[in-house]
Design a protein around this motif. Structure first.
Motif, short mmCIF file in Angstrom:
data_model
loop_
_atom_site.label_atom_id
_atom_site.label_comp_id
_atom_site.label_asym_id
_atom_site.label_seq_id
_atom_site.Cartn_x
_atom_site.Cartn_y
_atom_site.Cartn_z
N PRO A 1 37.18 -31.76 -23.05
CA PRO A 1 37.25 -32.81 -22.05
C PRO A 1 38.13 -32.38 -20.88
O PRO A 1 39.14 -31.71 -21.11
CB PRO A 1 37.88 -33.98 -22.80
N PRO A 2 37.78 -32.69 -19.69
CA PRO A 2 36.67 -33.54 -19.30
C PRO A 2 35.39 -32.76 -18.96
O PRO A 2 34.44 -33.34 -18.45
CB PRO A 2 37.21 -34.23 -18.05
N PHE A 3 35.35 -31.46 -19.25
CA PHE A 3 34.25 -30.63 -18.77
C PHE A 3 33.11 -30.44 -19.77
O PHE A 3 31.96 -30.60 -19.43
CB PHE A 3 34.79 -29.28 -18.28
N GLY A 4 33.41 -30.02 -20.99
CA GLY A 4 32.36 -29.85 -21.99
C GLY A 4 32.27 -28.43 -22.53
O GLY A 4 33.19 -27.64 -22.38
N THR A 5 31.14 -28.13 -23.15
CA THR A 5 30.88 -26.83 -23.76
C THR A 5 29.69 -26.19 -23.06
O THR A 5 28.69 -26.86 -22.79
CB THR A 5 30.56 -27.02 -25.27
N PHE A 6 29.80 -24.89 -22.80
CA PHE A 6 28.77 -24.17 -22.05
C PHE A 6 28.38 -22.92 -22.80
O PHE A 6 29.24 -22.20 -23.31
CB PHE A 6 29.28 -23.87 -20.63
N GLU A 7 27.07 -22.68 -22.89
CA GLU A 7 26.55 -21.60 -23.71
C GLU A 7 25.83 -20.56 -22.87
O GLU A 7 25.07 -20.91 -21.97
CB GLU A 7 25.60 -22.16 -24.77
N GLY A 8 26.08 -19.31 -23.20
CA GLY A 8 25.39 -18.20 -22.57
C GLY A 8 25.82 -17.98 -21.14
O GLY A 8 26.53 -18.78 -20.53
N THR A 9 25.37 -16.88 -20.61
CA THR A 9 25.72 -16.51 -19.24
C THR A 9 25.28 -17.58 -18.24
O THR A 9 26.00 -17.89 -17.30
CB THR A 9 25.08 -15.15 -18.88
N ASP A 10 24.09 -18.17 -18.46
CA ASP A 10 23.62 -19.19 -17.52
C ASP A 10 24.50 -20.44 -17.55
O ASP A 10 24.83 -20.99 -16.50
CB ASP A 10 22.17 -19.58 -17.83
N GLY A 11 24.90 -20.89 -18.73
CA GLY A 11 25.77 -22.05 -18.84
C GLY A 11 27.13 -21.80 -18.24
O GLY A 11 27.70 -22.66 -17.54
N ILE A 12 27.67 -20.61 -18.50
CA ILE A 12 28.98 -20.25 -17.95
C ILE A 12 28.91 -20.10 -16.44
O ILE A 12 29.81 -20.54 -15.71
CB ILE A 12 29.52 -18.98 -18.64
N ALA A 13 27.81 -19.53 -15.93
CA ALA A 13 27.63 -19.42 -14.48
C ALA A 13 27.55 -20.80 -13.85
O ALA A 13 28.16 -21.05 -12.80
CB ALA A 13 26.37 -18.61 -14.16
N HIS A 14 26.80 -21.70 -14.48
CA HIS A 14 26.66 -23.05 -13.93
C HIS A 14 28.01 -23.76 -13.81
O HIS A 14 28.36 -24.25 -12.75
CB HIS A 14 25.70 -23.89 -14.79
N VAL A 15 28.78 -23.80 -14.91
CA VAL A 15 30.04 -24.53 -14.85
C VAL A 15 31.04 -23.85 -13.92
O VAL A 15 31.80 -24.53 -13.22
CB VAL A 15 30.65 -24.77 -16.26
N THR A 16 31.02 -22.53 -13.87
CA THR A 16 31.97 -21.82 -13.00
C THR A 16 31.61 -22.01 -11.54
O THR A 16 32.44 -22.47 -10.73
CB THR A 16 31.99 -20.33 -13.35
N LYS A 17 30.39 -21.68 -11.16
CA LYS A 17 29.99 -21.69 -9.76
C LYS A 17 29.73 -23.09 -9.21
O LYS A 17 30.07 -23.38 -8.06
CB LYS A 17 28.75 -20.83 -9.57
N ASP A 18 29.10 -23.95 -10.03
CA ASP A 18 28.65 -25.25 -9.53
C ASP A 18 29.64 -26.38 -9.77
O ASP A 18 29.59 -27.40 -9.09
CB ASP A 18 27.31 -25.64 -10.17
N VAL A 19 30.53 -26.20 -10.73
CA VAL A 19 31.46 -27.29 -11.06
C VAL A 19 32.90 -26.89 -10.75
O VAL A 19 33.55 -27.48 -9.89
CB VAL A 19 31.32 -27.71 -12.54
N LEU A 20 33.41 -25.88 -11.45
CA LEU A 20 34.84 -25.57 -11.37
C LEU A 20 35.25 -24.99 -10.02
O LEU A 20 36.27 -25.40 -9.45
CB LEU A 20 35.23 -24.64 -12.51
N TRP A 21 34.49 -24.01 -9.51
CA TRP A 21 34.88 -23.45 -8.22
C TRP A 21 34.76 -24.49 -7.11
O TRP A 21 35.52 -24.46 -6.15
CB TRP A 21 34.09 -22.19 -7.91
N GLY A 22 33.84 -25.42 -7.25
CA GLY A 22 33.73 -26.51 -6.28
C GLY A 22 34.87 -27.51 -6.40
O GLY A 22 35.26 -28.15 -5.42
N ALA A 23 35.41 -27.65 -7.60
CA ALA A 23 36.50 -28.61 -7.83
C ALA A 23 37.86 -28.07 -7.40
O ALA A 23 38.77 -28.84 -7.14
CB ALA A 23 36.54 -28.99 -9.31
N TRP A 24 38.00 -26.75 -7.38
CA TRP A 24 39.28 -26.12 -7.04
C TRP A 24 39.18 -25.37 -5.71
O TRP A 24 38.36 -24.46 -5.58
CB TRP A 24 39.68 -25.11 -8.12
N LEU A 25 40.04 -25.72 -4.76
CA LEU A 25 40.13 -24.94 -3.53
C LEU A 25 40.81 -23.61 -3.80
O LEU A 25 40.45 -22.59 -3.22
CB LEU A 25 40.92 -25.70 -2.46
N ALA A 26 41.81 -23.65 -4.68
CA ALA A 26 42.55 -22.45 -5.05
C ALA A 26 43.17 -22.67 -6.42
O ALA A 26 43.48 -23.80 -6.79
CB ALA A 26 43.64 -22.16 -4.02
#
Length: 155
Positions: A53-78
């Motif tokens: 929480p609050p993000f979840g579980t991500f599987e495989g390269t595609d899942g990790i890419a999605h949460v990193t590029k589309d969620v986390l990097w968008g949520a953090w400026l730095a």
């Protein structure tokens, strides 16, 4: 002959520990510097990243890419991650677990300074002679704003 085998195994364990330490460090550098190639290189294609929480579980390269590029990097400026206290326990020649603590400080996309403290529980696997992360579980201890603090580069 046993002595040579013991020395070879001990050397392999030392080299393996350094490889795992590099994976933990490359996680921080890759994420914080938005270096996808570096970040992606630490994970096996079938890896699981259980951020919880609050993000979840991500599987495989595609899942990790999605949460990193589309969620986390968008949520953090730095962000700046600092990992410490890495303890590695071998479960065989090609499998080990790791435990380390992490502190992260950064600025979210709304300009709010944040501090995060967590523990990473890793499963490392060596496949075809290469160590990578097969599973990372994150246990958050706190994820708090720093009211009145603005993180910015020195003038």
């Amino acid at each position: 002959m046993k002595e040579t085998s013991d020395i070879e195994q001990r050397l392999d364990r030392v080299e393996s520990r350094f490889a795992m330490h590099d994976l933990v460090s490359d996680y921080c550098h890759g994420f914080d510097k938005r270096d996808w190639e570096r970040f992606c290189a630490i994970w096996w294609p079938d890896a699981i990243w259980d951020i919880g929480p609050p993000f979840g579980t991500f599987e495989g390269t595609d899942g990790i890419a999605h949460v990193t590029k589309d969620v986390l990097w968008g949520a953090w400026l730095a962000s700046s991650h600092f990992t410490t206290n890495l303890v590695v326990s071998f479960e065989g020649d090609d499998r080990a677990t790791g435990l380390c603590d992490v502190d992260c400080i950064g600025t979210t996309s709304d300009g709010q300074a944040q501090t995060v403290s967590a523990t990473y529980f890793d499963t490392f696997e060596r496949r075809d002679g290469v160590w990578k992360i097969a599973h990372r579980k994150v246990k958050m201890h706190h994820f708090n704003p720093l009211p009145g603090v603005t993180l910015s580069p020195p003038a």
